[in-house]
Design an enzyme around this catalytic site. Sequence first.
Site, PDB file in Angstrom:
ATOM      1  N   ASP A  12      50.283 -27.032 -15.752  1.00  0.00           N
ATOM      2  CA  ASP A  12      49.353 -26.502 -16.739  1.00  0.00           C
ATOM      3  C   ASP A  12      49.445 -27.378 -17.989  1.00  0.00           C
ATOM      4  O   ASP A  12      50.384 -28.177 -18.142  1.00  0.00           O
ATOM      5  CB  ASP A  12      49.738 -25.046 -17.053  1.00  0.00           C
ATOM      6  N   ASP A  14      48.096 -26.344 -21.789  1.00  0.00           N
ATOM      7  CA  ASP A  14      48.432 -25.590 -23.002  1.00  0.00           C
ATOM      8  C   ASP A  14      49.616 -24.666 -22.732  1.00  0.00           C
ATOM      9  O   ASP A  14      49.600 -23.885 -21.784  1.00  0.00           O
ATOM     10  CB  ASP A  14      47.225 -24.776 -23.467  1.00  0.00           C
TER      11      ASP A  14
END
Length: 258
Positions: A12, A14
């Site tokens: 991922d 953020d």
Amino acid sequence: MSEREIKSWLTDMDGVLVHEGTALPGAADFVKRLRDKDVPFLILTNNSIFTARDLRARLASSGIEVPETAIWTSALATAQFLHEQIPGGSAYVIGEAGLTTALYQAGYTLTESDPDYVVLGETRTYSFSAITRAIRLIDGGARFIATNPDVTGPSQEGPLPATGAVAAMITAATGRKPYFVGKPNPILFRSALNRIGAHSEFTAMIGDRMDTDVMGGLEAGLQTFLVLTGSTRPDEVQGHPFRPSRVVDSIADLIDLV
């Protein structure tokens, strides 16, 4: 939980690599190690606002260098999914450049008249008139697709309503639920694996959210690592009926696994 050999990585963005435009501890070193060792990897994000080129520049400004091809967004996955479902179809889109560009490049026509799909993505300027049009088109027979189920997104002022929240409003008005392409749908993870020629048995997913990153990774058959630099707090992990392979403080703790 035993860990299998890891030959490729999904991560991922953020909460794992960056937070509010600043690189998180170990992120730049982790990505550099992947690139130096020529390990296949892909950065996954449910954010459909920005193009991969925009996100590459954003990461570069925080000191993390990746090629544009190493970024896979929910917008790109949605465009690919629609192309596979109805090649050369049409869509009414609520979203930003990341989504409209992806659909255009997939050969889709963007229209307000009798589209095959209503496609809902993320935007900072949801229009009441656009939502009204989406409701009427869905009532008229258009299929309902949304890039991701996240109900809120971060901002410097606090949480913002996101795709999932607006989708719920459209569902309430039409009685039709969307098909969400983004995390935790395993289809996003499988499309990512296909892009880098990886096998789920030898791939790991790094995320900061139990409900999207870890759950989706598990359902796609991946090893999962939860970092505590983003959304999920340590005390929240126990409340879920599933567990990641390992919980670590940050991505810095995973550099030695590359």
